[in-house]
Each structure stands twice: as C-alpha cells, then as structure tokens.
Design a protein around this motif. Structure first.
Motif, PDB file in Angstrom:
ATOM      1  N   HIS B  68      53.718  41.254  34.585  1.00 31.10           N
ATOM      2  CA  HIS B  68      53.596  39.848  34.182  1.00 31.10           C
ATOM      3  C   HIS B  68      54.564  38.922  34.917  1.00 31.10           C
ATOM      4  CE1 HIS B  68      51.367  41.629  30.850  1.00 31.10           C
ATOM      5  NE2 HIS B  68      50.944  40.434  30.539  1.00 31.10           N
ATOM      6  N   ILE B 109      49.405  45.834  38.011  1.00 31.92           N
ATOM      7  CA  ILE B 109      49.062  45.421  36.643  1.00 31.92           C
ATOM      8  C   ILE B 109      48.712  46.679  35.842  1.00 31.92           C
ATOM      9  CG2 ILE B 109      47.549  43.995  35.223  1.00 31.92           C
ATOM     10  CD1 ILE B 109      46.895  42.386  37.782  1.00 31.92           C
ATOM     11  N   HIS B 111      46.697  47.614  33.490  1.00 35.77           N
ATOM     12  CA  HIS B 111      45.315  48.084  33.326  1.00 35.77           C
ATOM     13  C   HIS B 111      44.628  48.348  34.666  1.00 35.77           C
ATOM     14  CE1 HIS B 111      46.591  46.421  29.635  1.00 35.77           C
ATOM     15  NE2 HIS B 111      46.275  45.188  29.933  1.00 35.77           N
ATOM     16  N   ASP B 130      49.273  44.208  25.226  1.00 37.45           N
ATOM     17  CA  ASP B 130      48.523  43.272  26.056  1.00 37.45           C
ATOM     18  C   ASP B 130      47.091  43.332  25.579  1.00 37.45           C
ATOM     19  OD1 ASP B 130      48.699  41.773  28.968  1.00 37.45           O
ATOM     20  OD2 ASP B 130      46.719  42.558  28.459  1.00 37.45           O
ATOM     21  N   HIS B 132      44.395  42.925  26.867  1.00 34.26           N
ATOM     22  CA  HIS B 132      43.363  43.503  27.725  1.00 34.26           C
ATOM     23  C   HIS B 132      43.448  45.013  27.881  1.00 34.26           C
ATOM     24  CE1 HIS B 132      42.900  39.229  28.492  1.00 34.26           C
ATOM     25  NE2 HIS B 132      41.634  39.562  28.576  1.00 34.26           N
ATOM     26  N   SER B 340      44.160  39.317  38.982  1.00 31.77           N
ATOM     27  CA  SER B 340      44.215  39.707  37.564  1.00 31.77           C
ATOM     28  C   SER B 340      43.585  41.065  37.286  1.00 31.77           C
ATOM     29  CB  SER B 340      43.566  38.657  36.656  1.00 31.77           C
ATOM     30  OG  SER B 340      42.177  38.876  36.548  1.00 31.77           O
ATOM     31  N   CYS B 341      43.849  41.557  36.074  1.00 32.16           N
ATOM     32  CA  CYS B 341      43.300  42.860  35.682  1.00 32.16           C
ATOM     33  C   CYS B 341      41.791  42.825  35.556  1.00 32.16           C
ATOM     34  CB  CYS B 341      43.957  43.351  34.392  1.00 32.16           C
ATOM     35  SG  CYS B 341      43.782  42.217  33.008  1.00 32.16           S
ATOM     36  N   CYS B 401      50.431  39.992  37.775  1.00 24.17           N
ATOM     37  CA  CYS B 401      49.506  39.140  37.013  1.00 24.17           C
ATOM     38  C   CYS B 401      49.376  37.755  37.629  1.00 24.17           C
ATOM     39  CB  CYS B 401      49.970  39.010  35.566  1.00 24.17           C
ATOM     40  SG  CYS B 401      50.023  40.579  34.693  1.00 24.17           S
ATOM     41  N   CYS B 404      47.331  34.426  36.462  1.00 21.54           N
ATOM     42  CA  CYS B 404      46.481  34.670  35.286  1.00 21.54           C
ATOM     43  C   CYS B 404      47.058  33.994  34.061  1.00 21.54           C
ATOM     44  CB  CYS B 404      46.323  36.150  35.032  1.00 21.54           C
ATOM     45  SG  CYS B 404      45.356  36.488  33.559  1.00 21.54           S
ATOM     46  N   ALA B 405      48.339  34.230  33.826  1.00 24.97           N
ATOM     47  CA  ALA B 405      48.985  33.590  32.682  1.00 24.97           C
ATOM     48  C   ALA B 405      50.212  32.813  33.127  1.00 24.97           C
ATOM     49  CB  ALA B 405      49.358  34.631  31.637  1.00 24.97           C
ATOM     50  N   ASN B 423      40.347  36.073  33.281  1.00 24.52           N
ATOM     51  CA  ASN B 423      39.515  36.282  32.095  1.00 24.52           C
ATOM     52  C   ASN B 423      39.590  35.173  31.045  1.00 24.52           C
ATOM     53  OD1 ASN B 423      42.097  36.891  31.033  1.00 24.52           O
ATOM     54  ND2 ASN B 423      41.862  38.993  31.756  1.00 24.52           N
ATOM     55  N   ARG B 429      45.896  27.452  29.809  1.00 19.67           N
ATOM     56  CA  ARG B 429      46.239  28.839  30.117  1.00 19.67           C
ATOM     57  C   ARG B 429      46.925  28.944  31.479  1.00 19.67           C
ATOM     58  NH1 ARG B 429      46.489  34.448  28.455  1.00 19.67           N
ATOM     59  NH2 ARG B 429      45.968  35.704  30.254  1.00 19.67           N
TER      60      ARG B 429
HETATM   61  S1  SF4 Z   1      45.135  39.393  31.357  1.00 22.77           S
HETATM   62 FE1  SF4 Z   1      46.354  38.481  32.987  1.00 22.77          FE
HETATM   63  S2  SF4 Z   1      48.435  38.482  32.177  1.00 22.77           S
HETATM   64 FE2  SF4 Z   1      47.269  39.976  30.926  1.00 22.77          FE
HETATM   65  S3  SF4 Z   1      47.524  41.955  31.979  1.00 22.77           S
HETATM   66 FE3  SF4 Z   1      45.690  41.018  32.801  1.00 22.77          FE
HETATM   67  S4  SF4 Z   1      46.380  39.982  34.640  1.00 22.77           S
HETATM   68 FE4  SF4 Z   1      48.182  40.360  33.399  1.00 22.77          FE
END
Ligand code: SF4
Lengths: 204, 463
Positions: B68, B109, B111, B130, B132, B340-341, B401, B404-405, B423, B429
């Motif tokens: 992150h 990341i 995931h 997390d 996800h 991102s994941c 990440c 993404c966030a 996502n 966001r």
């Molecule tokens: S949703 Fe975004 S912040 Fe969360 S693990 Fe996946 S890439 Fe990282």
C-alpha cells in the motif's frame, strides 16, 4: 476491550445507504503512523460542508453524540478498521444501521462499539423519531435489556447473538475466548498437516 | 457444515468443512492457512500483540508484504523510504516473519503475489486486512477480509470466527471477443446484478465463460466480486489452474504435488449441490465496459450513453461532471492508470501493450502503469512490454498499490478525469474531486492514446 452496557445521549442521523470506509476515513487523512482520527472522521464531507450547513456531527447537538443512525450497508468498501477508531475518537459508542458490511460490523464489536440492526418493521419509525428529536433530547441504548428508549418513552427492542452480547457486556478478550477451544484448534491443525501437507510453512 | 447427502456439497462447503474447528452461536471457527500482513497494518498490529502479550501461533504461515505504501516513483533517487515501510521492516524482523520487501524478487501487491508464488493454493483459507482478499478465489483459495484487531486474533490463534454466508452461483456463458477482457465481464456482471443481490454472500463463478478464462483473468473476476458486496468468491480449480500453479515458487513439488492434485480435483460443487440463488448471465456479444458513476455497478457499454437516472443515482452523474444521455466516447481525460490487484498482472500489461505498440500517449495526458509485482515487472521487461510502455510515453512505477487508494502518495489533482483499471470509483477514492472511470487495461490504454474515452477494439485489430 472496553465494556459496553448502556449509553445515553444524542442520536445523530446520517440516513444514507452504502456509506463506505473511504468516506468515513479518507486515505489522505491517514498518511501517518499516528493519524488524527478525530479530524479524519468524514474528513472530506466535513471540509466540504459550509458553516451555515455543517456536517451532522459538527452541529452543536451532535458534537459528542454517542449514537449514530445510518442507512443500509454501513461501513462497506475497504476493510480498514481505522473507520471504527475514528468513530470512537469522536465519541460514537453505538451505531444503529439498516444493515452493516460484515467486516465493519466485526470491527465495531472488537472495539466495544455496539452495532444494532432493528427489525424491518421498526426501522423507519425509529429513524423518524431520531430526525424529529434532532439532538434536543437523549436516547438510551441498553444492551442488558436489548432496548433503545426514545425521549418520548417509546421502546424499540433489538436482537443480538449471545456471545457477542456477552463479550461486549464483560469486555472479554476475543483471543482468550477462542483459546477455550485450543484442543479443537490443535486437532484441526494436525489433521490439515496430514491431509494437506502442502499447506505448511511459507518459509521454504 | 455437514453436507446433506441428498443435496451434495458446494465447492465452498467443501473448503469450509475442511477448515471448520467448531461452531458457536451462529459462527464457525475457521482454521486459516495463510495470513498476509500488509505495510499499513503491520507495525500497529504487531505492536498491539506485544502489548496484549499475544504470541503468533504459526509465524511460518504468515507473510508480510510492502504494497500500500510503496512510492511508485523515487524521490531524490530514494525508494521505499516512507515511515510505514520502515516500521513494517522493523516489525517483521522483530517477529521473525517472512517479509517481501521493496526491491526483492517476491515483492508486490498481496493478492497478486500470493497466487503468483503458489502461496494461495486451491482449497486453502487466506486472510488479509484488505477487502480484496477474495481475489485469490480465482486460484481456488478461500479469501476472507478482516479488520486489524481481528488480524491480531488470527495471528494469535490461526483461526477466525465467521458467519457462514449465503451462497450464490453466477454462471457466465459466452466467450470473449477480441479486445475484451475479464474486466469487461465483471463490470458487466456488476451492472446486471447490482449492489444488493450478492451482499455478504459467497459467490461461485461458473459457466463456459469462466472455464475459458486464464487464472489471471479469474483473479480479476473474483477481485471485483468484492464490489458486488460479496464476502468471498471462488472459481473451481481445474486443469487451467493446475497448469498455472505447477512450478510456482512455493507450489508443492514432486510427490506432494501429485498428492495435492488428487485433493484439488474434488474441489468442485457436486451436481446436486444447491445454492441460495443461481444467476445466469449471458456474456455473448459483450462490448467493452466503462463506469459512468461513483459505484462500480454504474457501468455501461463503451458505445452507450449515460443513463437518465432517478434522483439518488444522479449524485454520481453530477460528481462525475456528466449529463444524462451523454456519450462517454469523446470525453477528454487527464490521466490513465493501469495497475492494482484488479489489473496489474502480466496478461493485463500485455493487452494494454497491444494497444500501445507503435503509438504515443496524447499530449496533455499523464499515463502511469504500475506492475502488480516484481515478478510481473521482471516478466514484462523480458518480453519487451516495458519498452512499449516507455516508448508510448507511460511512466513505469515500482510494484505496489500506487494510485488505487493513493496510499503511496500517488494522488491525482481535484477535478481530473482518469480512466483507471482499479476496482473502486468511489467519490474521492483517488483524490478529492477526482473523477474515476473504471475500465479494462485495453480501454485505459486506448484512452491514453486518444486523450479521450474511446473504444479500444479498433486499436487491437491486426495486433
Ligand atoms: S484494492 Fe488497491 S489498495 Fe487494496 S490491495 Fe488492491 S491495489 Fe492495493
């Protein structure tokens, strides 16, 4: 964990559905190992609100409101527990919502915050009272009796699983509770080691 | 928990039963095989455990990842210097946990790396703070998200109390046309199913479309099942999964591999298994999808028009600075983010590179690509994808990440419009006032080239 038995005070209405944890605690306020949770809480919405029409928790009657009343799927989105910590930092001890995201709900329980879902038949009646009272009088939430008493004396009952209720009332340690089952955990672990030996160490 | 012999068991039931320790008060205590601790939580969680006097029950089953907070670009030539990253290093070392650190071969990341390294295996349970976490369902692992205090419990007991969710099967039929990807499929599913139906449920994705997808694509599907509100999501492991997992760094080897295969082959829902709901979605003739609003379910085919919505959903259109009835094609954009994941695996970069080869990012557009892991980055370099991105004018970031966030500091300026392969298009966001359109890597790449939202398919014909 902090115990919860009763709380008395203002009930702040935030009657929106799908309030997510990005809204409760935006990442921009979280870029420190020791963030200011109180400031982070609904940080963006509070900044965007005007002085004439402040965000609900900034209105004088709700500044220390211990009860938050929300819509459906409260706490959805990111799993960040800081969302609960920020609510706690503001003094919230109980959240009444139409429904909660499961991960968020578990996090409230871990922090001594009581998550309540009223029966479908009672939801709008209760919300109407909260809006009508508008912070002018106190609501009382009683986990022992499993009731919410409105300023006009109306009582709403809510359901709560036995273990969750006991843990909140006594401020029990979740790990200690689970370790009462230590023998069963050991047995399951041993069985997985035999049946699925490939699920062992990640260090190889 | 007991499989009813008259109804058979679902895939989810089978994994659940193999991990159930006991039941109490409507919840099941599940044994957890894999715990991932990320860099935002690591130092705090481990410090709290020390304060509470809790020991980690199985440090050999936990992994610490830096994802992150990894800065996507070096500042003053220094990478990975943030307070979170340092604190995570200290905490991991102190507790003897395996750390995938910035710059190391396995970093990325959570995931993305856990399946890629063969650490999230079929039939295993996987927990991370997390939302996800269910991504790993694409490889047949049961992923569950939790809060950070819960993670302390998981680390201390190697178990988690979970209410057994409702089960929904979503059958997807059809096959992917050229220029389309798993992201288009799952965005379409979000539009069809909406945000109410699957809330809190365990989803099994099945059907001919799923069968035809690669593991990477299935990971994308399960990743975004979270946006349906699902507690978890699964795809039954099959030959595609086994072939993908074989020879992964931590995957079982030799005899153990053969033993594992035997156990994995039965990981599928019995014919008689019953679901609480069975939903069929036809994906034939699917067009590339793009979101127009501020929930991932506010989505439409790229050639469509922003719908004229009832009041509540209007807010999304207003925030996005759009008008009902407007076409999105032709809308100017400021940024593109591929990462991102959800969409930062090799196949995602490949599909974007296919669009970008021999082309340039439009003037005025800032385009960033961040591989999901060091492994993906290495492979992408070896195959020349990195060169394609760089030649097109993309910035190539450190695995993590990223935007993404915005945890790594990669934020976007207020009011900017971005086509993003992530996502979540929630308000704010990706930064205050930022307008996010979720789409596939190909659609994002095409938008970067045009400087406006466009149909990626013409870019992909003839390679
Ligand atoms: S949703 Fe975004 S912040 Fe969360 S693990 Fe996946 S890439 Fe990282």
């Amino acid at each position: 964990m902090e115990k919860f038995s009763q709380v008395r005070g203002a009930a702040a209405p935030l009657l929106l559905d799908n309030v997510n944890t990005d809204q409760i605690t935006p990442v921009v306020f979280m870029r420190s190992l020791e963030p200011d949770y109180e400031k982070a809480l609904f940080g963006r919405w509070r900044l965007a609100a005007s002085e004439a029409e402040p965000f609900v928790l900034d209105r004088p009657h709700f500044k220390r409101a211990p009860i938050l009343v929300a819509g459906a799927n409260f706490g959805c989105g990111s799993a960040r527990e800081v969302a609960v910590w920020a609510l706690v930092a503001h003094g919230i001890r109980c959240i009444v919502a139409r429904s909660f995201s499961e991960v968020f709900r578990e996090s409230t329980l871990k922090n001594g915050v009581l998550p309540i879902c009223l029966g479908v038949a009672d939801q709008s009646a209760f919300e109407q009272k909260v809006v009508a009272v508008d912070g002018q009088a106190a609501f009382e939430v009683d986990l022992v009796a499993q009731t919410i008493t409105c300023p006009d004396g109306t009582v709403f009952s809510f359901a709560m699983a036995h273990n969750e209720r006991a843990a909140l009332l006594e401020g029990l340690d979740d790990v200690a509770l689970t370790l009462r089952h230590r023998a069963l955990i050991d047995a399951r672990e041993a069985q997985i080691a035999i049946e699925q030996p490939w699920l062992q160490s990640v260090r190889s | 928990m007991k499989a009813d012999p008259n109804h058979g068991a679902t895939l989810f039931d089978k994994i659940w039963a193999r991990h159930a320790v006991t039941q109490e008060d409507g919840k099941t205590l599940l044994y957890i095989d894999r715990v991932v601790v990320d860099d935002v939580r690591a130092s705090q969680v481990l410090k709290n455990m020390e304060r509470r006097g809790l020991a980690i029950r199985r440090p050999d089953l936990a992994v610490v990842v830096q994802d992150h907070s990894v800065p996507s670009f070096a500042t003053n030539g220094v990478l990975g210097g943030s307070a979170f990253l340092d604190a995570t290093r200290v905490a991991a070392r102190r507790h003897g946990l395996r750390l995938f650190d910035v710059g190391e071969a396995e970093q990325g990341i959570s995931h993305v790396v856990m399946p890629e390294l063969g650490l999230a295996l079929p039939g295993s349970t996987y927990v991370c703070v997390d939302s996800h976490s269910p991504t790993v369902g694409g490889a047949g692992a049961l992923g569950l998200a939790c809060g950070s205090t819960e993670l302390e419990h998981v680390l201390a007991t190697q178990t988690m109390w979970v209410r057994k969710p409702r089960q929904i099967r979503i059958r997807l039929d059809g096959e992917l046309a050229a220029g389309l990807s798993a992201k288009d499929v799952i965005l379409h599913v979000l539009g069809e199913v909406g945000l109410e139906t699957a809330r809190g449920a365990a989803i099994e994705f099945a059907g001919t479309m799923i069968d035809s997808l690669s593991v990477e694509e299935r990971l994308t599907i399960c990743n975004m099942a979270v946006e349906l509100g699902a507690r978890t999501a699964l795809v039954a492991p099959d030959e595609v999964t086994f072939a993908w997992l074989a020879s992964r760094r931590f995957a079982p080897q030799a005899d153990v591999w053969r033993q594992a295969l035997g156990a994995w082959e039965v990981l599928r829902s019995d014919d008689e298994a019953r679901f609480d709901a069975d939903i069929a979605i036809d994906c034939r003739g699917l067009e590339p999808q793009i979101t127009w609003g501020t929930t991932p379910a506010q989505v439409m085919p790229i050639t469509g028009r922003v719908p004229d919505m009832a009041d509540a959903s209007r807010a999304g259109v207003t925030y996005m600075g759009l008008d009902p009835g407007e076409r999105l094609i032709g809308r100017k954009i400021d940024r593109v983010f591929i990462g991102s994941c959800t969409n930062a695996r090799l196949s995602d970069l490949e599909s974007a590179a296919q669009v970008l080869a021999g082309r340039k990012v439009a003037a005025g557009v800032k385009a960033v690509v961040v591989p999901g892991s060091r492994g993906v980055a290495r492979e992408a370099e070896a195959r020349g994808l990195r060169d394609i991105f760089l030649a097109a004018g993309f910035l190539w970031g450190e695995p993590g990440c990223s935007m993404c966030a915005g945890g790594g500091g990669e934020t976007v300026a207020a009011g900017e419009r971005i086509v993003s392969t992530t996502n979540r298009n929630f308000e704010g966001r990706q930064g205050t006032g930022v307008r996010t359109h979720l789409a596939s890597p190909a659609t994002a790449a095409a938008a970067a080239v045009r400087g406006e939202i466009c149909d990626p398919r013409p870019f992909m014909q003839g390679g």
